[in-house]
Motif scaffolding. Structure first.
Motif, PDB file in Angstrom:
ATOM      1  N   LEU A 225      -3.998   2.478   6.806  1.00 36.89           N
ATOM      2  CA  LEU A 225      -3.944   1.761   5.533  1.00 36.89           C
ATOM      3  C   LEU A 225      -2.725   2.210   4.726  1.00 36.89           C
ATOM      4  O   LEU A 225      -1.967   1.385   4.214  1.00 36.89           O
ATOM      5  CB  LEU A 225      -5.229   2.006   4.741  1.00 36.89           C
ATOM      6  CG  LEU A 225      -5.340   1.303   3.402  1.00 36.89           C
ATOM      7  CD1 LEU A 225      -5.544  -0.188   3.616  1.00 36.89           C
ATOM      8  CD2 LEU A 225      -6.482   1.884   2.607  1.00 36.89           C
ATOM      9  N   GLU A 226      -2.528   3.512   4.641  1.00 33.80           N
ATOM     10  CA  GLU A 226      -1.400   4.050   3.878  1.00 33.80           C
ATOM     11  C   GLU A 226      -0.048   3.636   4.459  1.00 33.80           C
ATOM     12  O   GLU A 226       0.906   3.414   3.729  1.00 33.80           O
ATOM     13  CB  GLU A 226      -1.464   5.580   3.848  1.00 33.80           C
ATOM     14  CG  GLU A 226      -2.576   6.133   3.003  1.00 33.80           C
ATOM     15  CD  GLU A 226      -2.644   7.651   3.048  1.00 33.80           C
ATOM     16  OE1 GLU A 226      -3.348   8.216   2.202  1.00 33.80           O
ATOM     17  OE2 GLU A 226      -2.005   8.271   3.922  1.00 33.80           O
ATOM     18  N   ARG A 227       0.033   3.537   5.782  1.00 36.64           N
ATOM     19  CA  ARG A 227       1.295   3.176   6.440  1.00 36.64           C
ATOM     20  C   ARG A 227       1.508   1.666   6.507  1.00 36.64           C
ATOM     21  O   ARG A 227       2.539   1.204   6.977  1.00 36.64           O
ATOM     22  CB  ARG A 227       1.341   3.768   7.850  1.00 36.64           C
ATOM     23  CG  ARG A 227       1.464   5.292   7.825  1.00 36.64           C
ATOM     24  CD  ARG A 227       1.549   5.862   9.211  1.00 36.64           C
ATOM     25  NE  ARG A 227       0.255   5.735   9.866  1.00 36.64           N
ATOM     26  CZ  ARG A 227       0.078   5.606  11.174  1.00 36.64           C
ATOM     27  NH1 ARG A 227       1.112   5.548  11.976  1.00 36.64           N
ATOM     28  NH2 ARG A 227      -1.125   5.516  11.691  1.00 36.64           N
ATOM     29  N   GLY A 228       0.538   0.889   6.053  1.00 44.20           N
ATOM     30  CA  GLY A 228       0.672  -0.564   6.063  1.00 44.20           C
ATOM     31  C   GLY A 228       0.415  -1.178   7.420  1.00 44.20           C
ATOM     32  O   GLY A 228       0.787  -2.324   7.660  1.00 44.20           O
TER      33      GLY A 228
ATOM     34  N   TYR B 247       0.824  -1.211   0.000  1.00 43.91           N
ATOM     35  CA  TYR B 247       0.000   0.000   0.000  1.00 43.91           C
ATOM     36  C   TYR B 247       0.858   1.261   0.000  1.00 43.91           C
ATOM     37  O   TYR B 247       0.358   2.354   0.203  1.00 43.91           O
ATOM     38  CB  TYR B 247      -0.910   0.033   1.225  1.00 43.91           C
ATOM     39  CG  TYR B 247      -1.886  -1.116   1.351  1.00 43.91           C
ATOM     40  CD1 TYR B 247      -2.418  -1.734   0.241  1.00 43.91           C
ATOM     41  CD2 TYR B 247      -2.288  -1.570   2.594  1.00 43.91           C
ATOM     42  CE1 TYR B 247      -3.318  -2.773   0.355  1.00 43.91           C
ATOM     43  CE2 TYR B 247      -3.192  -2.614   2.721  1.00 43.91           C
ATOM     44  CZ  TYR B 247      -3.702  -3.201   1.601  1.00 43.91           C
ATOM     45  OH  TYR B 247      -4.605  -4.225   1.730  1.00 43.91           O
ATOM     46  N   SER B 248       2.161   1.120  -0.207  1.00 45.78           N
ATOM     47  CA  SER B 248       3.063   2.269  -0.080  1.00 45.78           C
ATOM     48  C   SER B 248       2.831   3.335  -1.152  1.00 45.78           C
ATOM     49  O   SER B 248       3.299   4.459  -1.004  1.00 45.78           O
ATOM     50  CB  SER B 248       4.521   1.799  -0.120  1.00 45.78           C
ATOM     51  OG  SER B 248       4.804   1.192  -1.358  1.00 45.78           O
TER      52      SER B 248
ATOM     53  N   ARG C   7      -7.391   3.285  -4.306  1.00 42.36           N
ATOM     54  CA  ARG C   7      -6.468   3.406  -5.439  1.00 42.36           C
ATOM     55  C   ARG C   7      -7.238   3.805  -6.713  1.00 42.36           C
ATOM     56  O   ARG C   7      -6.799   4.675  -7.469  1.00 42.36           O
ATOM     57  CB  ARG C   7      -5.732   2.087  -5.647  1.00 42.36           C
ATOM     58  CG  ARG C   7      -4.566   2.186  -6.578  1.00 42.36           C
ATOM     59  CD  ARG C   7      -3.762   0.898  -6.620  1.00 42.36           C
ATOM     60  NE  ARG C   7      -2.872   0.814  -5.467  1.00 42.36           N
ATOM     61  CZ  ARG C   7      -2.934  -0.139  -4.535  1.00 42.36           C
ATOM     62  NH1 ARG C   7      -3.807  -1.101  -4.628  1.00 42.36           N
ATOM     63  NH2 ARG C   7      -2.097  -0.143  -3.518  1.00 42.36           N
ATOM     64  N   GLN C   8      -8.394   3.179  -6.939  1.00 37.85           N
ATOM     65  CA  GLN C   8      -9.210   3.524  -8.112  1.00 37.85           C
ATOM     66  C   GLN C   8      -9.696   4.967  -8.034  1.00 37.85           C
ATOM     67  O   GLN C   8      -9.708   5.688  -9.037  1.00 37.85           O
ATOM     68  CB  GLN C   8     -10.397   2.567  -8.233  1.00 37.85           C
ATOM     69  CG  GLN C   8     -10.015   1.183  -8.672  1.00 37.85           C
ATOM     70  CD  GLN C   8     -11.193   0.216  -8.656  1.00 37.85           C
ATOM     71  OE1 GLN C   8     -12.260   0.539  -8.136  1.00 37.85           O
ATOM     72  NE2 GLN C   8     -10.989  -0.962  -9.221  1.00 37.85           N
TER      73      GLN C   8
ATOM     74  N   ALA D  76       0.445   9.182  -3.671  1.00 43.05           N
ATOM     75  CA  ALA D  76      -0.562   9.511  -4.684  1.00 43.05           C
ATOM     76  C   ALA D  76      -1.565  10.523  -4.133  1.00 43.05           C
ATOM     77  O   ALA D  76      -1.947  11.471  -4.828  1.00 43.05           O
ATOM     78  CB  ALA D  76      -1.280   8.247  -5.138  1.00 43.05           C
ATOM     79  N   ARG D  77      -1.962  10.333  -2.879  1.00 41.75           N
ATOM     80  CA  ARG D  77      -2.908  11.275  -2.261  1.00 41.75           C
ATOM     81  C   ARG D  77      -2.265  12.635  -2.080  1.00 41.75           C
ATOM     82  O   ARG D  77      -2.867  13.673  -2.399  1.00 41.75           O
ATOM     83  CB  ARG D  77      -3.379  10.732  -0.902  1.00 41.75           C
ATOM     84  CG  ARG D  77      -4.302  11.689  -0.159  1.00 41.75           C
ATOM     85  CD  ARG D  77      -4.709  11.170   1.199  1.00 41.75           C
ATOM     86  NE  ARG D  77      -3.614  10.832   2.080  1.00 41.75           N
ATOM     87  CZ  ARG D  77      -2.896  11.724   2.785  1.00 41.75           C
ATOM     88  NH1 ARG D  77      -3.167  13.008   2.697  1.00 41.75           N
ATOM     89  NH2 ARG D  77      -1.927  11.322   3.586  1.00 41.75           N
ATOM     90  N   GLN D  78      -1.027  12.645  -1.612  1.00 44.50           N
ATOM     91  CA  GLN D  78      -0.343  13.917  -1.372  1.00 44.50           C
ATOM     92  C   GLN D  78      -0.055  14.655  -2.680  1.00 44.50           C
ATOM     93  O   GLN D  78      -0.109  15.884  -2.716  1.00 44.50           O
ATOM     94  CB  GLN D  78       0.947  13.679  -0.591  1.00 44.50           C
ATOM     95  CG  GLN D  78       0.685  13.251   0.840  1.00 44.50           C
ATOM     96  CD  GLN D  78       1.939  12.838   1.587  1.00 44.50           C
ATOM     97  OE1 GLN D  78       2.940  12.471   0.979  1.00 44.50           O
ATOM     98  NE2 GLN D  78       1.871  12.882   2.910  1.00 44.50           N
TER      99      GLN D  78
END
Length: 109
Positions: free
Chosen positions: A83-86, A52-53, A98-99, A58-60
């Protein structure tokens, strides 16, 4: 018993054991132990998880805050952060997230 009658590997194993002179009762005991070993290996092997890295960068890159992303998916911001940090595994949320991020890049272009 189901594996004994339907699984090819098990039937071969049973045939070898019976050919070695073991009784059906002994073969059943050995089969149970073999299945237990097989299941133990499945339970103790680490399972591969999705990476999920790519989500946070992508968000930033799109200047989306955690709060905005969380509001879109109707979850708490900490859920998105974990979630983003795993730290949390949620394949469905990750795929949808992601979509959504990829859709935003197409809409912005």
């Amino acid at each position: 018993m189901v594996r004994w009658s339907h699984d090819r590997r098990t039937r071969d194993y049973v045939a070898r054991q019976l050919a070695a002179g073991r009784s059906k009762k002994d073969v059943l005991r050995l089969l149970k132990r073999a299945i237990a070993r097989e299941m133990f290996r499945h339970l103790t092997e680490p399972c591969p998880i999705d990476d999920y890295s790519d989500l946070r960068p992508a968000r930033q890159a799109r200047n989306i805050t955690l709060t905005a992303a969380a509001a879109h998916f109707n979850v708490w911001p900490i859920t998105i952060s974990r979630l983003e940090r795993g730290l949390k595994r949620d394949d469905t949320l990750a795929t949808n997230y992601r979509q959504w991020l990829n859709t935003l890049i197409i809409d912005a272009a």
